[in-house]
Scaffold this motif. Structure first.
Motif, PDB file in Angstrom:
ATOM      1  N   GLN A 387       0.836  -1.213   0.000  1.00  0.00           N
ATOM      2  CA  GLN A 387       0.000   0.000   0.000  1.00  0.00           C
ATOM      3  C   GLN A 387       0.870   1.262   0.000  1.00  0.00           C
ATOM      4  OE1 GLN A 387      -2.859  -0.259   3.237  1.00  0.00           O
ATOM      5  NE2 GLN A 387      -2.869  -2.474   3.084  1.00  0.00           N
ATOM      6  N   GLN A 462      -9.981   2.129  -2.321  1.00  0.00           N
ATOM      7  CA  GLN A 462      -9.300   2.728  -3.465  1.00  0.00           C
ATOM      8  C   GLN A 462     -10.097   2.574  -4.755  1.00  0.00           C
ATOM      9  OE1 GLN A 462      -5.717   0.418  -3.285  1.00  0.00           O
ATOM     10  NE2 GLN A 462      -4.739   1.743  -1.763  1.00  0.00           N
ATOM     11  N   TRP A 494      -9.503  11.911  -3.409  1.00  0.00           N
ATOM     12  CA  TRP A 494      -8.975  11.094  -4.508  1.00  0.00           C
ATOM     13  C   TRP A 494      -8.955  11.860  -5.827  1.00  0.00           C
ATOM     14  CZ3 TRP A 494      -6.618   6.599  -3.672  1.00  0.00           C
ATOM     15  CH2 TRP A 494      -6.901   5.894  -2.499  1.00  0.00           C
TER      16      TRP A 494
END
Length: 770
Positions: A387, A462, A494
């Protein structure tokens, strides 16, 4: 900034012990008594294929080969990372940061503060996956040793690169230097962009988002003619300095076999492929940091309040040595959130910089694990384990013909609700978003159960997409990765959905659509390796395509226009040039530079207090993101822009038919392509306007390592080109050999298998030990 001067401290450096090397043209002995053994085979264009029996030997061979080609670049950057530029080059000269250069004194204070903070040592003390794996540690140790072995063998006075030959600042490196470089690469889009604001040497607007480039396509079995997975990698990184790519193949028989490119000074392949998987990256729009507004304690400006209690700031005194032997002290303040910005501070408030990559050394292990993956499942496992991607999307495919996209990067865990609840005013223009309230722990970054470290979103949160046709990205947000499957519903941190794609991502998606429909003139629908190469080098200028008819209509109605200075300008010849141009930024594109100069003038700054000017007649519509905005306004701005462009050409006796071959270059080699704003897939950037001689400053950013891969059952078929070539040494035969290929639109056929490498008539082999 308060400085104090005093005599310089004596500085001593213990150099690495001598090592022994043997060079021969036969295969290596794996039973060597030395600590490291590696074989370096070089094929055409000097491309290194490095093999060893273990990770230490592999790193040793890599460090040795890299030093042969680019020692001076890394030697200079190590001076930067150690905070020693002022001593060697003077405090006022610009640093060698290719992304955001600053004065050497500012650079030194920043980098010494990082080195002396102990962050690298703390991370190295952690077990994997937060700390490095044993394999990566051996790779890094070997890389530093290999670099040092080449330096000792050659000698500073005999280095082939005149850039640093005989220079006192060239010295052996340590593994710590390599770790510091890996950390700084992680911080490239966050802390390292704010050096002046942390140190306190600038006032005004925050740094803009780095000139993000890169195109990437992962093509699945439904998009390729033979059902194979295919990948296009086209990162747009700087053409000079430490952020260049180095092409390499790394092999440990039975363990690792990966080919691709590494950013200078890093011992792992960041963009590449093995026999079963290929992957690449593009810069993501996701947030990498937040600011925290600190409420200072009245009467005590070195303390701030959290949850009603006073908390003292930390102090870090950084000492920098100057050329004359004196030293400068600079005091930095720190907080629980991160460094306190020296700028934007008042008697009531200060601002701390919270960097999601502040201690992120995990990417190298993630790339190493991706290189060992046998399919997309293995690649996804690598990403979920570490990650760590610092600022990039990932696009990948495998032999099964599956296309994969993920913004698997580290992002501060800030929900939309938290961002709204904790929002505070910005201390400077350019940082209006994600300034949070530092007076309450309720505004700390959140935690996900599946996150490897606190404060980031875990893999389940994500943006990800898996398809059988394709995924694509050209630095747009994750929203339109594939128009048939928009990615929405993610926190704004994001990157926003429903925003203008901008011309380059739009032309990228249009290129794919035309190839899949067979309407691009390249034959029947579907991608082959050859049509993939041809498609990406089409040199289309998308803004010209969208505005051409309106511009020519404006020309017909206005054969004479008035410049911004009030001078009448006959534009008939210019309009004829643009009418005849095919809209492609090829080397011989007569009209390409004239269009750029006109289009650039359309984007002039809007006066303060007025709404931003847009040249588009049809504005952006989020319901039609692939077809809006479009068409050119026929207004005073457009007319004046054309008049001013034509007047500049005529005043300076520049032909209106000026071509990219005549106007843009790198090391005297003409470079095709056009700029980001024009909507060019294979963009170029020059730091400066068109000169009165009809030439731009040298190209400094654009397509850097281009790779087209087809993953067949028989093995990968790959074409590559390293646009600025393998070596930064101006005296190297590999300084511009691939640049000449790129100029002509040619590629290198990659040699991946042992048989392919052995068959190269230009093959040279050396074994290094140490």
């Amino acid at each position: 900034m308060k400085l104090s001067l005093r005599p310089a401290a004596v500085l001593a450096l213990v150099l690495a012990a001598a090592v022994v090397v043997a060079v021969r043209t036969t295969a290596p002995s794996l039973a060597d008594d030395g600590r490291y053994t590696a074989e370096i085979r070089r094929t055409e264009y000097g491309l290194p294929h490095i093999s060893a029996k273990d990770y230490g030997g592999l790193g040793f061979g890599y460090g040795y080969a890299f030093a042969q080609d680019n020692l001076c670049v890394l030697a200079s950057w190590v001076v930067t990372l150690r905070g020693e530029r002022s001593r060697n080059f003077g405090p006022e000269a610009d640093s060698d940061d290719p992304v955001r250069p600053v004065a050497n004194l500012v650079s030194d204070v920043y980098y010494k503060s990082v080195a002396e903070s102990g962050v690298v040592a703390r991370v190295l003390s952690q077990p994997p996956p937060v700390g490095p794996s044993a394999e990566l540690r051996r790779l890094v140790d070997g890389y530093a040793a290999g670099y040092n072995r080449y330096l000792k063998e050659t000698g500073v006075a005999n280095l082939p690169d005149p850039t640093c030959r005989g220079k006192s600042w060239v010295a052996p490196i340590t593994a710590t230097d390599v770790w510091n470089n890996l950390l700084d690469f992680s911080r490239m889009s966050s802390g390292s962009q704010f050096k002046e604001f942390i140190v306190g040497e600038v006032e005004g607007q925050a740094p803009e988002r780095p000139a993000a480039g890169s195109n990437a396509w992962a093509l699945g079995r439904q998009a390729t003619r033979d059902g194979h997975g295919m990948l296009l990698a086209d990162p747009h990184f700087p053409w000079n300095g430490i952020r260049r790519f180095y092409q390499v193949q790394l092999t440990i028989p039975g363990v690792l076999d990966v080919s691709g490119a590494s950013v200078y000074g890093t011992p792992v392949v960041q963009i590449g492929h093995n026999a079963a998987v290929a992957w690449t990256h593009t810069v993501s729009h996701a947030q990498r940091f937040t600011l925290y507004r600190l409420d200072l304690v009245k009467g005590d400006p070195d303390s701030y309040v959290v949850d009603g209690r006073a908390e003292p700031m930390g102090r870090q005194v950084v000492e920098v040595t100057l050329q004359d032997g004196t030293t400068v002290d600079h005091t930095l303040s720190t907080s629980r959130y991160g460094p306190v910005l020296a700028d934007g501070r008042t008697d009531e408030a200060a601002y701390a910089f919270a960097d999601v990559n502040a201690a992120n050394l995990r990417p190298a292990d993630e790339w190493l694990a991706m290189a060992r993956a046998g399919d997309l499942t293995g690649l996804r496992t690598a990403q979920s384990t570490y990650q760590s991607m610092p600022f990039v999307h990932t696009l990948a495919t495998d032999t099964a013909g599956t296309a994969y996209f993920a913004d698997a990067s580290v992002v501060p865990h800030v929900t939309d609700a938290q961002a709204e609840r904790c929002a505070k005013p910005s201390p400077m223009p350019g940082l209006e978003e994600y300034v949070l309230d530092g007076s309450t722990s309720a505004c700390l970054w959140g935690k996900d159960r599946d996150a490897v470290v606190p404060g980031i979103f875990g893999p389940a949160a994500q943006p990800r997409l898996t398809r059988a046709d394709y995924v694509a990205n050209s630095n747009n947000t994750a929203w339109i990765t594939n128009p048939k499957a928009p990615l929405t519903g993610y926190p704004r941190v994001w990157g926003k959905a429903g925003t203008d794609l901008e011309p380059r991502p739009r032309v990228s998606l249009d290129m794919i659509a035309q190839r899949l429909s067979g309407k691009d003139g390249l034959g029947k629908p579907g991608f082959t390796l050859e049509t993939l190469q041809a498609t990406v080098q089409g040199k289309r200028n998308y803004t010209f395509e969208l505005m051409r008819s309106d511009l020519l209509r404006l020309c017909r109605a206005n054969p004479s226009l008035t410049s911004s200075g009030g001078k009448p300008v006959n534009v008939r010849e210019a309009c004829a040039t643009l009418r005849a141009w095919d809209g492609r930024a090829t080397l011989d594109g007569e009209g390409a530079i004239l269009w750029r100069e006109f289009f650039t003038r359309l984007g002039r700054p809007t006066p303060v207090g007025e709404p931003p000017y847009s040249p588009w007649l049809v504005p952006f519509d989020p319901g039609h993101p692939l077809s809006t905005p479009r068409r050119l306004k026929d207004d005073s701005v457009a007319r004046q822009a054309l008049a001013d462009a034509v007047l500049y050409f005529r005043t300076n006796h520049i032909p209106l038919t000026l071509t990219p071959a005549q106007a843009q270059h790198y090391s005297s080699i003409p470079i095709p392509g056009c700029t980001e704003g024009e909507g060019c897939f294979d963009r170029v950037r020059m730091r400066g306007p068109l000169g009165q001689d009809g030439r731009y400053p040298e190209v400094d950013t654009g397509s850097s390592f281009m790779m087209a891969v087809e993953l067949t059952p028989e093995g990968p078929r790959t074409r590559t080109v390293l646009t600025y070539s393998l070596s930064a040494n101006p005296d190297s035969p590999h300084h511009t050999d691939q640049t000449a290929l790129f100029s002509r639109g040619q590629w290198v056929t990659e040699r991946f298998t042992q048989a392919e490498i052995a068959a190269d008539p230009k093959l040279s082999t050396a074994t290094v030990r140490g």
